[in-house]
Scaffold this active site. Structure first.
Site, mmCIF file in Angstrom:
data_model
loop_
_atom_site.group_PDB
_atom_site.id
_atom_site.type_symbol
_atom_site.label_atom_id
_atom_site.label_comp_id
_atom_site.label_asym_id
_atom_site.label_seq_id
_atom_site.Cartn_x
_atom_site.Cartn_y
_atom_site.Cartn_z
ATOM 1 N N LYS A 114 0.822 -1.221 0.000
ATOM 2 C CA LYS A 114 0.000 0.000 0.000
ATOM 3 C C LYS A 114 0.850 1.262 0.000
ATOM 4 O O LYS A 114 0.449 2.279 -0.570
ATOM 5 C CB LYS A 114 -0.959 -0.001 1.190
ATOM 6 C CG LYS A 114 -2.093 -0.996 1.010
ATOM 7 C CD LYS A 114 -3.279 -0.689 1.886
ATOM 8 C CE LYS A 114 -4.442 -1.593 1.519
ATOM 9 N NZ LYS A 114 -5.594 -1.437 2.383
ATOM 10 N N LYS A 198 -5.124 -8.526 -6.257
ATOM 11 C CA LYS A 198 -6.411 -8.831 -5.606
ATOM 12 C C LYS A 198 -7.477 -7.792 -5.984
ATOM 13 O O LYS A 198 -7.142 -6.641 -6.272
ATOM 14 C CB LYS A 198 -6.251 -8.955 -4.083
ATOM 15 C CG LYS A 198 -6.165 -7.677 -3.324
ATOM 16 C CD LYS A 198 -6.415 -7.924 -1.819
ATOM 17 C CE LYS A 198 -6.453 -6.581 -1.123
ATOM 18 N NZ LYS A 198 -7.116 -6.560 0.149
ATOM 19 N N LYS A 201 -10.971 -2.251 -3.356
ATOM 20 C CA LYS A 201 -11.818 -1.048 -3.429
ATOM 21 C C LYS A 201 -11.075 0.097 -4.088
ATOM 22 O O LYS A 201 -11.658 0.950 -4.726
ATOM 23 C CB LYS A 201 -12.173 -0.569 -2.024
ATOM 24 C CG LYS A 201 -12.906 -1.545 -1.172
ATOM 25 C CD LYS A 201 -13.273 -0.844 0.132
ATOM 26 C CE LYS A 201 -13.607 -1.830 1.222
ATOM 27 N NZ LYS A 201 -12.554 -1.988 2.201
HETATM 28 N N1 AQP Z 1 -9.960 -9.530 -2.999
HETATM 29 C C1 AQP Z 1 -10.330 -10.061 -1.852
HETATM 30 N N2 AQP Z 1 -10.569 -11.391 -1.762
HETATM 31 C C2 AQP Z 1 -10.970 -11.947 -0.584
HETATM 32 N N3 AQP Z 1 -11.149 -11.245 0.551
HETATM 33 C C3 AQP Z 1 -10.921 -9.921 0.500
HETATM 34 N N4 AQP Z 1 -11.001 -8.950 1.421
HETATM 35 C C4 AQP Z 1 -10.661 -7.764 0.865
HETATM 36 N N5 AQP Z 1 -10.345 -7.922 -0.423
HETATM 37 C C5 AQP Z 1 -10.501 -9.250 -0.680
HETATM 38 C C6 AQP Z 1 -11.411 -9.194 2.797
HETATM 39 O O1 AQP Z 1 -12.479 -8.311 3.088
HETATM 40 C C7 AQP Z 1 -12.395 -7.950 4.468
HETATM 41 C C8 AQP Z 1 -12.517 -6.469 4.591
HETATM 42 O O2 AQP Z 1 -11.410 -5.862 3.964
HETATM 43 P P1 AQP Z 1 -11.105 -4.340 4.269
HETATM 44 O O3 AQP Z 1 -12.101 -3.517 3.623
HETATM 45 O O4 AQP Z 1 -11.035 -4.124 5.717
HETATM 46 O O5 AQP Z 1 -9.675 -4.073 3.759
HETATM 47 P P2 AQP Z 1 -8.803 -4.521 2.554
HETATM 48 O O6 AQP Z 1 -8.380 -5.924 2.744
HETATM 49 O O7 AQP Z 1 -7.710 -3.541 2.466
HETATM 50 O O8 AQP Z 1 -9.794 -4.414 1.324
HETATM 51 P P3 AQP Z 1 -9.588 -3.755 -0.078
HETATM 52 O O9 AQP Z 1 -10.799 -3.991 -0.876
HETATM 53 O O10 AQP Z 1 -8.306 -4.179 -0.700
HETATM 54 O O11 AQP Z 1 -9.575 -2.222 0.240
HETATM 55 P P4 AQP Z 1 -8.540 -1.127 -0.140
HETATM 56 O O12 AQP Z 1 -8.467 -1.096 -1.605
HETATM 57 O O13 AQP Z 1 -9.177 0.104 0.457
HETATM 58 O O14 AQP Z 1 -7.259 -1.497 0.513
HETATM 59 C C9 AQP Z 1 -11.078 -8.499 5.016
HETATM 60 O O15 AQP Z 1 -11.327 -9.663 5.768
HETATM 61 C C10 AQP Z 1 -10.295 -8.826 3.784
HETATM 62 O O16 AQP Z 1 -9.446 -9.922 3.991
#
Ligand code: AQP
Length: 333
Positions: A114, A198, A201
């Protein structure tokens, strides 16, 4: 079977997507319906590790709570609250950051991903985010934490912090050692545009993900445009290894339908991808559209969502206030 004490969170950083649903929220609902004691948190303090627009953040907090409810989390059975409304999280995070070691945090791959090339400009919050996550879990004596595979390393850190605290303060069992609950297959849903990244968001391309608020036409369009290749539909699991985009689409199909990969390979063998994609779109519409309609309905009922968050925060405050006092006592305060 003894009930588990479940804690997990989702960041209100907008665009909740299919990865969040398959990797996390779907399991939250199953764990709740199995009768476990569940706490689900909108982790807004985590979201501000990168810059957020305050007005949009407020909407996203409500929308994340609405998504929990629309997906099947029942506020009468589970606690739903937002992290910033319970001050014990920030306090415990500071206290535990004095237990966590720099070397442990330096190994966190999500920070490296990140922060990117310009680490010097990343917020200190982004660096110590996993300590706040440990505080979230340990405050409630959670025994199990359902997360996507990308969070496994952070959960291991929470376990290390818990063990070190118990040893340093000669307080065996003061903190529980939380177990990750990560589904075996397809715990990481990948981008529709690049099967090695992956689904996220924050990906600038909306075509890379299926948002839980996408309309039927958006779902059809995104699946049509999802990256595949010119080779025929795979015939064996081995054949999937070198084709990450195809593996991802088949994994999404398998996770949502509960069909084994082998059975899907048999069903679509010899066909071209357009037929598979049509079926996948139909399945996604069947699973996602009811959630999306419910999110849209709940988004309009701000007072209901605010009430759910208020009641959840009261319960979470009650549960965490004793633990934070006990932690402070251990330090000698
Ligand atoms: N691609 C994914 N596949 C499976 N699980 C996922 N999670 C996130 N992306 C995937 C799971 O969703 C939960 C919440 O995630 P989060 O919103 O707290 O944070 P993150 O993992 O940082 O999600 P993003 O979508 O990648 O957000 P950004 O882009 O803002 O960093 C967690 O249990 C995570 O494992």
């Amino acid at each position: 079977m003894a009930t588990k004490k479940i804690f997990s969170g989702v960041q209100p950083s907008g665009n909740l997507h299919l990865g969040n649903y398959i990797g996390a929220i779907k399991n939250f609902v199953n764990l709740q319906n199995e009768g476990n004691e569940c706490i689900f948190c909108v982790v807004d303090l985590h979201a501000i590790t990168v810059k957020q627009d305050p007005k949009i953040l407020k909407q996203n907090i409500r929308e994340t709570a609405a998504t929990f409810i629309a997906s099947g989390i029942n506020p009468k059975k589970s606690i739903i609250f937002n992290q910033s409304s319970v001050s014990a999280h920030s306090q415990a995070s500071w206290l535990l950051s004095c237990v966590a070691r720099m070397g442990w945090l330096n190994r966190m791959t999500q920070f490296k991903e990140k922060a990117g090339k310009d680490k010097e400009k990343a917020s200190v919050g982004l660096y110590i985010y996993p300590v706040l996550m440990a505080a979230d879990i340990l405050l409630y004596d959670a025994t199990h934490v359902p997360v996507g595979e990308d969070q496994k390393q952070h959960l291991e850190l929470a376990r290390d912090i818990s063990k070190k605290f118990n040893t340093d303060f000669n307080a065996a069992d003061f903190f529980k050692i939380p177990e990750p609950l990560i589904q075996k297959n397809f715990a990481r849903i990948m981008s529709l545009k690049d099967g090695t990244k992956k689904m996220s968001k924050s990906d600038p391309s909306d075509l890379s993900r299926i948002n839980l608020t996408d309309t039927e036409n958006e779902i059809i369009n995104k699946i049509k445009k999802a990256k595949t290749d010119t080779n025929p539909f795979p015939t064996s699991i081995d054949n999937l290894k070198s084709r990450p985009e195809i593996e991802n689409l088949i994994g999404i199909y398998s996770s949502l339908s509960g069909t084994k990969i082998e059975d899907l390979l048999n069903k679509f063998k010899g066909q071209n991808f357009s037929l598979f994609k049509e079926d996948l779109s139909e399945l996604l519409i069947k699973k996602i559209s009811p959630i999306s309609k419910e999110i849209n309905k709940l988004n309009k009922d701000i007072s209901f969502i605010d009430q759910v968050l208020k009641e959840g925060s009261e319960k979470a405050n009650e549960l965490s206030s004793k633990k934070i006092e006990d932690i402070k006592k251990k330090f000698g305060f």
